[in-house]
Motif scaffolding. Structure first.
Motif, short mmCIF file in Angstrom:
data_model
loop_
_atom_site.label_atom_id
_atom_site.label_comp_id
_atom_site.label_asym_id
_atom_site.label_seq_id
_atom_site.Cartn_x
_atom_site.Cartn_y
_atom_site.Cartn_z
N LEU A 82 0.84 -1.21 0.00
CA LEU A 82 0.00 0.00 0.00
C LEU A 82 0.87 1.25 0.00
N ASP A 83 1.91 1.26 0.83
CA ASP A 83 2.81 2.42 0.89
C ASP A 83 3.54 2.62 -0.43
N ASP A 84 3.94 1.52 -1.06
CA ASP A 84 4.60 1.63 -2.37
C ASP A 84 3.67 2.27 -3.39
N ARG A 85 2.41 1.91 -3.38
CA ARG A 85 1.44 2.46 -4.33
C ARG A 85 1.20 3.94 -4.06
N ILE A 86 1.16 4.30 -2.77
CA ILE A 86 0.99 5.72 -2.43
C ILE A 86 2.17 6.51 -2.97
N GLY A 87 3.39 6.02 -2.74
CA GLY A 87 4.59 6.70 -3.19
C GLY A 87 4.68 6.80 -4.70
N ALA A 88 4.13 5.80 -5.40
CA ALA A 88 4.18 5.79 -6.86
C ALA A 88 3.07 6.60 -7.49
N GLY A 89 2.17 7.16 -6.67
CA GLY A 89 1.09 7.98 -7.19
C GLY A 89 -0.02 7.19 -7.85
N VAL A 90 -0.12 5.91 -7.49
CA VAL A 90 -1.15 5.05 -8.09
C VAL A 90 -2.54 5.58 -7.81
N TYR A 91 -2.74 6.21 -6.66
CA TYR A 91 -4.08 6.66 -6.28
C TYR A 91 -4.37 8.11 -6.69
N SER A 92 -3.39 8.77 -7.28
CA SER A 92 -3.58 10.17 -7.70
C SER A 92 -4.20 10.24 -9.10
N VAL A 93 -5.30 9.57 -9.25
CA VAL A 93 -6.02 9.52 -10.53
C VAL A 93 -7.51 9.56 -10.22
N PRO A 94 -8.35 9.89 -11.21
CA PRO A 94 -9.80 9.82 -10.98
C PRO A 94 -10.21 8.43 -10.49
N GLY A 95 -10.96 8.38 -9.43
CA GLY A 95 -11.37 7.10 -8.84
C GLY A 95 -10.32 6.53 -7.89
N GLY A 96 -9.23 7.29 -7.69
CA GLY A 96 -8.15 6.80 -6.85
C GLY A 96 -8.52 6.66 -5.38
N TYR A 97 -9.44 7.52 -4.90
CA TYR A 97 -9.80 7.46 -3.48
C TYR A 97 -10.49 6.15 -3.15
N GLN A 98 -11.42 5.72 -3.99
CA GLN A 98 -12.13 4.46 -3.74
C GLN A 98 -11.17 3.28 -3.81
N ARG A 99 -10.23 3.37 -4.74
CA ARG A 99 -9.25 2.29 -4.87
C ARG A 99 -8.36 2.24 -3.62
N PHE A 100 -7.98 3.42 -3.14
CA PHE A 100 -7.18 3.47 -1.91
C PHE A 100 -7.95 2.88 -0.73
N GLN A 101 -9.22 3.24 -0.61
CA GLN A 101 -10.05 2.71 0.47
C GLN A 101 -10.15 1.19 0.39
N ASP A 102 -10.34 0.68 -0.81
CA ASP A 102 -10.46 -0.77 -0.98
C ASP A 102 -9.15 -1.47 -0.58
N ASP A 103 -8.01 -0.91 -1.02
CA ASP A 103 -6.73 -1.54 -0.70
C ASP A 103 -6.43 -1.47 0.79
N GLN A 104 -6.78 -0.33 1.39
CA GLN A 104 -6.55 -0.20 2.84
C GLN A 104 -7.45 -1.16 3.62
#
Length: 233
Positions: A82-104
């Protein structure tokens, strides 16, 4: 006691029950060996003060530390991706918040499956989620797929969930404090019960010894005689 306890125990109650078992055994051993304590000084001290309270407090502290360490280690391992994805900006896209919530949430689900977390599991999880709150809010505010109203609703929902988790931790701490107070009273009552049993046993033993001594005196020639049994002058 420490040899028996595999720290952390799952709950504080489990640790207190283990301590109570060891305490009863130690108390029985003490009572069995407490002879020539004529002034009851040691037994009285044992009755007034719970058995080794400092050791019990230290054992509870070590149990909490072991639980915290294990829980934090588990969360660090589970959230590494999860931290790697945050650092890579994986969630900084449209719909990224829901994806972050799901992964968390997936991290949380896997965390609860880890055995032997101990009594600090809920509290450590709350601290972990709080540490991710700033990141979550940043992802939420930059998610172009959500309207401003949806963002506000999501933020409010996050605050409500955090407050609920905090309340659960407070309730758990209150319950654990109550368990410790009840265990302290149980310890005192157990000490008192065993002391009363010891004193009663010693009273019976003393009466038996006095009876035997009297029987022996009556059997010895020249021992106590009944009045009037002597010859007349």
């Amino acid at each position: 006691r420490e040899r028996r306890a595999a720290l952390p125990t799952e709950t504080v109650q489990a640790l207190l029950e283990l301590h109570a078992q060891c305490e009863r055994e130690a108390l029985r051993a003490f009572m069995a060996r407490a002879f020539k304590d004529d002034d009851r000084r040691f037994q009285g001290e044992l009755m007034v003060r719970p058995l080794t309270p400092e050791q019990k407090q230290e054992l509870c502290r070590r149990n909490e530390v072991a639980s915290s360490d294990r829980c934090m280690a588990a969360l660090l391992e589970l959230s590494d991706e999860l931290d790697d994805r945050i650092g890579a900006g994986v969630y900084s896209v449209p719909g990224g918040y829901q994806r972050f919530q799901d992964d968390q949430w997936h991290v949380v689900e896997r965390y609860w499956q880890v055995p032997g977390k101990g009594a600090k599991a809920e509290e450590v999880l709350q601290e972990f989620l709080q540490s991710k709150e700033a990141v979550a809010q940043s992802i939420l505010q930059t998610d172009e797929a959500l309207t401003e109203k949806e963002k506000e609703m999501a933020a409010e929902r996050g605050r409500a969930e955090a407050a609920e988790r905090e309340q659960q931790v407070l309730q758990q701490k209150e319950a654990e404090l109550q368990q410790k107070l009840e265990d302290q009273d149980r310890s005192y009552q157990e000490n008192l019960r065993q002391l009363e049993t010891k004193l009663e046993d010693e009273r019976k033993k003393l009466l038996e010894e006095q009876g035997k001594m009297m029987d022996q005196k009556l059997k010895v020639p020249g021992g106590p005689r009944v009045l009037g049994a002597a010859g007349t002058g």
